[in-house]
Design a protein around this motif. Structure first.
Motif, short mmCIF file in Angstrom:
data_model
loop_
_atom_site.label_atom_id
_atom_site.label_comp_id
_atom_site.label_asym_id
_atom_site.label_seq_id
_atom_site.Cartn_x
_atom_site.Cartn_y
_atom_site.Cartn_z
N TYR A 299 0.80 -1.23 0.00
CA TYR A 299 0.00 0.00 0.00
C TYR A 299 0.83 1.28 0.00
N GLY A 300 1.76 1.37 -0.89
CA GLY A 300 2.56 2.58 -0.98
C GLY A 300 3.32 2.58 -2.27
N LEU A 301 4.57 2.99 -2.23
CA LEU A 301 5.42 2.99 -3.43
C LEU A 301 5.69 1.57 -3.89
N ASP A 302 6.04 1.45 -5.15
CA ASP A 302 6.26 0.14 -5.76
C ASP A 302 7.59 -0.45 -5.29
N VAL B 15 -0.06 -1.72 -4.95
CA VAL B 15 0.74 -0.49 -5.00
C VAL B 15 -0.21 0.68 -5.20
N THR B 16 -0.10 1.69 -4.33
CA THR B 16 -1.08 2.78 -4.32
C THR B 16 -0.46 4.17 -4.32
N GLY B 17 0.87 4.28 -4.19
CA GLY B 17 1.46 5.60 -4.01
C GLY B 17 1.08 6.16 -2.65
N SER B 18 1.09 7.48 -2.51
CA SER B 18 0.73 8.10 -1.23
C SER B 18 -0.77 8.01 -0.99
N PHE B 19 -1.15 8.14 0.29
CA PHE B 19 -2.57 8.15 0.67
C PHE B 19 -3.09 9.58 0.47
N PHE B 20 -3.78 9.82 -0.62
CA PHE B 20 -4.11 11.18 -1.02
C PHE B 20 -4.92 11.94 0.03
#
Length: 333
Positions: free
Chosen positions: A127-130, A166-171
């Motif tokens: 749940y964040g960067l790849d 993978v989601t990147g930052s929690f907007f």
């Protein structure tokens, strides 16, 4: 079957292996969510519980008294010991780990117990960067443990399927924690990196929950098996976010300018001096979210987003920010 060494070196005859493979792809009904009261855990439990005919959800928390979930969710208090997890994983089909990054080193133990209990699908805490990107470990050292964990899980693909998200930052959540990724709504201030026009991908927490529910659904269980799945809510820039915040609030933001290269350089020095300090780790993540290491547009370098394949709804940019400000910037949030 009490140690990792024993599990790794078990031998199986053809009949046993075929039986295990069949059980891997059985429908997922009973789902255990670890870290259920965390940033990702809460929306995950809610998303799963929104489908009561499909999922029976067990939310695992350290302190049951602090949990507040829909009535159709079973809430269990656990110290996450081996004995406790062995009991929790019995007769379950899937385990979703939403444990905090600080607890990610426990994931190998969770894998061992999941294999031992015959879990069909494991979604580890990513749940964040790849973390599978070639630059991940170099630019964000904290991903090394996640890389090692995924390598470990892959050893058991003949017995346990997995999906990493993978989601990147929690907007939406970043607006509620002053300083996260450059945003400080309490002071109506922002730190803009590298001019503010660098594109980056980012995901709302509710979208993460919806993606997990979709991954475990009968329609997508097979095609997400042993896959790194990429989702987002938006591809945007800091300048676009600043413009949206000013439009919504009717106030000009106070802007400070910084470079991701400078942030990364300072953070690396501080991290070497004290690897236990999370501040430099957060700065390294921020630098990569906004472009360092090429980790900001994760889906473009990894085969594309799964949003449409998973049937995820398109989200409203302005509406997401309005909701985030209402939820996360009120007193006590």
């Amino acid at each position: 079957m009490n140690s990792r060494h024993d599990l790794t070196n078990l031998r199986y005859d053809r009949t046993s292996t075929l039986s295990t493979m069949a059980s891997q792809h059985r429908p997922v009904t009973n789902v255990v969510v670890l870290g259920s009261t965390g940033h990702v855990g809460i929306p995950t439990v809610i998303a799963l519980s929104n489908h009561p005919a499909r999922f029976t959800v067990t939310a695992v928390t350290r302190d049951k008294s602090q949990a507040s979930f829909p009535p159709n969710v079973r809430v269990v208090e656990s110290d996450l010991s081996r004995r406790s997890l062995l009991s929790l994983f019995q007769d379950q089909d899937a385990v979703v780990s939403c444990l905090a990054t600080s607890m990610v080193d426990q994931q190998k133990d969770i894998v061992d117990i999941a294999v031992e209990c015959g879990i069909a699908r494991l979604i580890p805490s990513e749940y964040g960067l790849d973390s599978t990107h070639p630059n991940a470990a170099k630019f964000v050292p904290i991903t090394k443990t996640k890389i090692e964990n995924l390598d470990y899980i892959r050893q058991f693909e003949h017995r346990l399927s997995w999906t990493t998200l993978v989601t990147g930052s929690f907007f939406d959540r970043q607006f509620g924690d002053p300083g996260w990724f450059g945003w400080n709504m309490a002071e109506h201030q922002a730190t803009v990196f590298d001019g503010g026009d660098v594109e980056f991908e980012t995901t709302n927490l509710s979208q993460i929950g919806a993606a997990i529910a979709a991954i475990l659904s009968p329609e997508h269980l097979d095609d997400t098996a042993n896959q790194v799945v990429f989702v987002n809510s938006f591809t945007t820039t800091q300048n676009k976010v600043v413009a949206a915040l000013e439009k919504i609030t009717g106030r000009k933001m106070t802007i400070e300018h910084e470079t991701t290269a400078a942030v990364r350089e300072c953070a690396l020095v501080a991290h070497e001096e004290d690897p236990t300090d999370f501040g430099p780790v957060a700065d390294l993540v921020t630098a990569s979210v906004y472009g360092q290491g090429g980790l900001n547009l994760y889906s473009k370098s990894a085969g594309g987003l799964w949003n449409d394949r998973l049937g995820l709804e398109r989200e409203d940019f302005i509406g997401s920010i309005e909701k985030a400000l209402a939820v996360y910037t009120k007193p006590g949030a």
